[in-house]
Write a protein that holds these residues in place. Structure first.
Motif, PDB file in Angstrom:
ATOM      1  N   UNK A 223      -6.422 -18.383 -23.440  1.00 55.30           N
ATOM      2  CA  UNK A 223      -7.542 -18.946 -22.667  1.00 55.30           C
ATOM      3  C   UNK A 223      -7.032 -19.767 -21.491  1.00 55.30           C
ATOM      4  N   UNK A 224      -5.842 -20.330 -21.653  1.00 56.93           N
ATOM      5  CA  UNK A 224      -5.291 -21.177 -20.588  1.00 56.93           C
ATOM      6  C   UNK A 224      -4.526 -20.359 -19.569  1.00 56.93           C
TER       7      UNK A 224
ATOM      8  N   UNK B 227      -0.597 -22.301 -17.052  1.00 60.64           N
ATOM      9  CA  UNK B 227      -1.928 -22.910 -17.127  1.00 60.64           C
ATOM     10  C   UNK B 227      -1.997 -23.960 -18.227  1.00 60.64           C
ATOM     11  N   UNK B 228      -1.365 -23.656 -19.353  1.00 54.20           N
ATOM     12  CA  UNK B 228      -1.351 -24.588 -20.482  1.00 54.20           C
ATOM     13  C   UNK B 228      -0.763 -25.929 -20.069  1.00 54.20           C
TER      14      UNK B 228
ATOM     15  N   UNK C  96      -1.266 -31.497 -18.556  1.00 50.95           N
ATOM     16  CA  UNK C  96      -0.873 -32.579 -17.645  1.00 50.95           C
ATOM     17  C   UNK C  96      -2.118 -33.365 -17.202  1.00 50.95           C
ATOM     18  N   UNK C  97      -3.140 -32.598 -16.811  1.00 48.27           N
ATOM     19  CA  UNK C  97      -4.392 -33.188 -16.332  1.00 48.27           C
ATOM     20  C   UNK C  97      -5.000 -34.107 -17.401  1.00 48.27           C
ATOM     21  N   UNK C  98      -5.054 -33.577 -18.625  1.00 45.56           N
ATOM     22  CA  UNK C  98      -5.658 -34.342 -19.727  1.00 45.56           C
ATOM     23  C   UNK C  98      -4.843 -35.590 -20.022  1.00 45.56           C
ATOM     24  N   UNK C  99      -3.525 -35.446 -20.046  1.00 41.84           N
ATOM     25  CA  UNK C  99      -2.669 -36.594 -20.360  1.00 41.84           C
ATOM     26  C   UNK C  99      -2.780 -37.647 -19.265  1.00 41.84           C
ATOM     27  N   UNK C 100      -2.828 -37.193 -18.017  1.00 40.69           N
ATOM     28  CA  UNK C 100      -2.993 -38.143 -16.909  1.00 40.69           C
ATOM     29  C   UNK C 100      -4.287 -38.915 -17.042  1.00 40.69           C
ATOM     30  N   UNK C 101      -5.336 -38.219 -17.491  1.00 40.65           N
ATOM     31  CA  UNK C 101      -6.652 -38.855 -17.566  1.00 40.65           C
ATOM     32  C   UNK C 101      -6.654 -40.015 -18.567  1.00 40.65           C
ATOM     33  N   UNK C 102      -5.716 -40.018 -19.519  1.00 41.12           N
ATOM     34  CA  UNK C 102      -5.665 -41.157 -20.424  1.00 41.12           C
ATOM     35  C   UNK C 102      -4.410 -41.998 -20.145  1.00 41.12           C
TER      36      UNK C 102
END
Lengths: 500, 320
Positions: free
Chosen positions: A113-114, A119-120, A125-131
């Motif tokens: 899916x990624x 893509x994974x 990276x995006x998710x980890x940055x967001x927290x």
């Protein structure tokens, strides 16, 4: 309690019951969690918190009752289904594949899916940055700290667009600094409208950031109330079902002469550690996780190879090359990780208790069962271990009672020096107090205890003397009864200007 | 509620004792056939022919419970069998047998050194050791069967005491010693602790290295004992006897209910596991099943029984 409309609730648990053979783990439990709030659940071990979480995540099936999550009634569910529905659980023992990278763990099983690994990693990276987590997504999970692992779990939960995240005792292995980071993330998640169920033993945390708190005991919900309307003592009373006057007993009073002296421990991590331990004393080691507290006691106990140091017991040099020597010299160790280093999970309560003292009830290598049973039963009684019989497997016991079994194992051989590494980790308030009393008794009977704990109040309130450790060095020695906490903390953080 | 507890308890027994229901199925099934299965002669013969594997399994069980395994027993079996015959040309029978058994003990000691002291992987090391020893046996015999000319030697494996074959008696004696060793001695308990959790055992002051090492030494010794008995029974030593033995025995131990992960199981379980194999062989012979089908069926049974085990595991996971 005010009337809430259904749509206000992210999850509504109604009259849920669950029985195991011989035990009613949950008895008509009802809890409502409002959207966008942090809901604390507290209770002693065995109160039913974990069972409830396992029902929500689909590990167990409930016997009766209803669960409505996000407007949908949930009957049978699996772990995967509940994740896709938006309900994520972060267990105390984190569920990550340690041989795979951070990014792979976030999207485990969803690489397609990624759109492949690139893509994974990008999405992770995006998710980890967001927290606010800066760890590289290519790093192996086995190489990152516990707190980072937790963040990876949170990122994983976010990747499923979770509406409710359940955290099961997330703070039990975090340092104060890491905890602050977690609190920040929790606030951030709440402001994004994500609800959180926060399970913990630490009441400070509940008061710090939970909006509502539910107290459970023996499979029942005792009360649910806004945290602003309840006092600490009330909550403890509700948890244990009785009043606890003090969280800590008074310190042992009589401190005698030197019982053990350690000279010059040097390892890769430790620099020239020397100290004395006196009779009837509880000596606390204070330092951040990773400062070298555990390494010191492991070196003394002969569990890690260290060279060149001397251990003097009662003025005489003792040769301790391995834990067996240590045991013979009169040392006992309650290790840091109960499940990994403390218990043989395939053994019964009785065999776990008796395994260090087998010489006592064996003759020419033959076990005398009746004596073994006696030892098991004596310790179970002396420590009031809650178990139907000494023959049940130790895995069936709650954390506090498991810990008591390890204490009992060593009490049986009556060591002069007891090393306790995080003895109350993951244990509820009532059981903690019992362990404290036990420590006091050991000290007053002429023994001595080296105490390591991540809970600063515990070390400071139990110890006669504390040593601070920073980056493998001893940085100070204090009397916790007279020294301000800030001074001790500063020394443990390696701040200059503090005299030793 | 009551009924579910009882049925789940029964289910628990069936899944824990994987070999037992299988044995019962065979026993019941044979009631409906017109073979000589239920004659005292056949039942005793079945025990007699299972005896070598049973003796082997007792030693192997110790290593598996301690969290290892021993695949070198096939090699030890053949070398000690050959030695016990070959050495008789230079010394009397009993010293020769003694030397053969000492040989097994020495191999077990080396296994223990490599696996426990040097911390290598038991599976691979003992497998390699078994291959190596098979080579040794081939060298010793020039790859031919080596017959014995001593009638006394033959009598050990073929004689009777009070109407019971010697081998069956030796097996029963071994069974009692080993079962008691595992259940009632410090050594046995320590092995369980080591297999259950090596680190915990170490922290509790158990001499983990010596104890686990000793398990390998004992396994080597029992394999050598079985080797000399096998040679005596067949009156021949040969390098080919041990081909599949190690795999069958380790498999039988696990089928009996001893966990390959260590810490769980016991001698009675292993005895049941290998008896189930022995009975299966006997039953298939009684039913005149050809040898190709025999091995196919045996494999199927192993897979099926171990598959059952996953139910037991699932149940355990639910409980924890």
């Amino acid at each position: 309690m005010s009337v809430m409309s259904e749509s206000d609730l992210i999850i509504s648990i109604r009259d849920v019951s669950k029985s195991f053979p011989g035990v009613k783990a949950l008895d008509k439990v009802s809890i409502d969690v409002r959207r966008g709030t942090v809901h604390g659940i507290v209770g002693e071990n065995g109160a039913g918190k974990s069972t409830l979480m396992k029902i929500l995540s689909g590990v167990y099936q409930k016997d009766s009752g209803t669960i409505v999550f996000d407007g949908q009634t949930i009957e049978h569910t699996t772990a995967l289904e509940s994740m896709h529905r938006g309900l994520a659980i972060i267990y105390q023992e984190l569920n990550l594949v340690s041989t795979m990278s951070v990014g792979e763990n976030v999207f485990l099983g969803r690489f397609k899916e990624m759109k492949g690994m690139r893509g994974t990693h990008a999405k992770a990276r995006e998710l980890l940055d967001s927290i606010g987590c800066k760890v590289s997504t290519g790093k192996l999970v086995s190489e990152i700290s516990v707190s980072t692992k937790q963040m990876v779990e949170i990122a994983k939960a976010l990747s499923f667009k979770s509406k409710l995240i359940i955290m099961d005792e997330p703070s039990s292995s975090l340092t104060a600094e890491e905890m602050a980071q977690l609190v920040k993330i929790i606030h951030q998640l709440r402001s994004q409208g994500i609800s959180i169920i926060y399970i913990s033993h630490k009441l400070d945390e509940i008061f710090e950031f939970c909006d509502t708190v539910t107290v459970m005991r023996d499979g029942h919900v005792i009360d649910t109330m806004p945290t602003s309307e309840v006092t600490r003592n009330d909550m403890i009373t509700k948890m244990v079902g009785r009043t606890i006057e003090n969280e800590y007993p008074p310190r042992p009073a009589k401190v005698g002469g030197t019982l053990m002296e350690v000279r010059g421990i040097n390892t890769r991590k430790l620099k020239d550690i020397s100290f004395k331990l006196r009779e009837g004393e509880i000596l606390g080691l204070v330092g951040l996780v990773g400062a070298g507290r555990t390494e010191i006691v492991r070196a003394i106990f002969g569990a890690d190879k260290a060279k060149g140091h001397e251990v003097l017991l009662g003025g005489k040099k003792a040769l301790i090359r391995n834990p067996r020597d240590a045991k013979r010299a009169g040392l006992g160790l309650i290790p840091e990780d109960r499940k990994l280093q403390g218990l043989v999970l395939t053994f019964s309560v009785e065999s776990n208790i008796s395994m260090a003292s087998m010489d006592r009830f064996s003759r020419f290598g033959f076990i005398r069962r009746s004596l073994e049973r006696g030892i098991g039963e004596r310790q179970v009684k002396a420590l009031s271990v809650k178990t139907p019989s000494v023959k049940v497997p130790v895995v069936n016991l709650s954390g506090g009672n498991q810990q008591k079994c390890i204490v009992g194992r060593w009490l049986e051989i009556a060591p002069k020096i007891f090393i306790m590494d995080e003895p109350t980790k993951g244990i509820d308030v009532g059981a903690k107090y019992e362990i404290y009393l036990l420590m006091k008794r050991i000290a007053e009977d002429g023994g001595a205890i080296i105490l390591i704990s991540s809970e600063l109040p515990e070390v400071l309130n139990m110890s006669n003397r504390v040593l601070t450790i920073f980056e493998g060095r001893l940085t100070g020695e204090f009397d916790p009864a007279t020294t301000p906490v800030d001074t001790i903390m500063a020394s443990a953080l390696g701040m200059p200007g503090v005299s030793a | 509620m009551d009924r579910t507890t009882r049925s789940s308890a029964l289910f628990g027994i069936l899944t824990r004792q994987k070999a037992l229901p299988f044995i019962i199925i065979m026993l019941v099934g044979m009631l409906f056939t017109k073979t000589g299965f239920y004659t005292p002669y056949n039942l005793l013969d079945m025990l007699n022919s299972s005896s070598i594997l049973l003796i082997l399994s007792f030693g192997v069980t110790l290593t598996i419970i301690a969290g290892g395994c021993d695949l070198s027993i096939g090699g030890i079996l053949v070398v000690s069998g050959v030695l016990s015959i070959k050495l008789q040309s230079v010394m009397p029978m009993w010293p020769a047998i003694f030397c053969a058994i000492v040989f097994g003990v020495v191999v077990g000691f080396v296994n223990g050194f490599l696996v426990v002291h040097q911390r290598t992987e038991a599976f691979i090391i003992t497998l390699g050791m078994g291959l190596l020893l098979t080579g040794v046996a081939q060298q010793l015999t020039d790859a031919h069967p080596l017959p014995s000319s001593n009638p006394d030697f033959m009598m050990i494996g073929n004689g009777y005491l009070l109407g019971v074959p010697n081998l069956v008696i030796i097996t029963i004696v071994c069974f009692i010693i080993f079962a008691w060793l595992m259940r009632y001695t410090q050594f046995g308990r320590n092995l369980y602790a080591i297999g259950g959790d090596y680190e915990v055992a170490r922290y509790s002051g158990i001499n983990v290295i010596r104890t686990k090492w000793l398990a390998f030494v004992i396994s080597g010794g029992t394999a050598a004992l079985a080797g000399f008995l096998l040679s005596s029974k067949l009156n021949t030593g040969s390098a080919i006897y041990g081909d599949l033995t190690a795999l069958v025995v380790n498999c039988g131990v696990v089928v009996g209910g001893t966990s390959f992960a260590g810490g769980i199981g016991g001698i009675p379980q292993s005895a049941l596991g290998l008896l189930a194999f022995g009975m299966l062989d006997n039953v298939m012979n009684m039913l005149n099943i050809t040898s190709y089908y025999q091995i196919l069926l045996k494999g199927t049974v192993i897979v099926a029984i171990i598959w059952l085990d996953c139910f037991a595991q699932k149940r355990k996971r639910e409980l924890v």
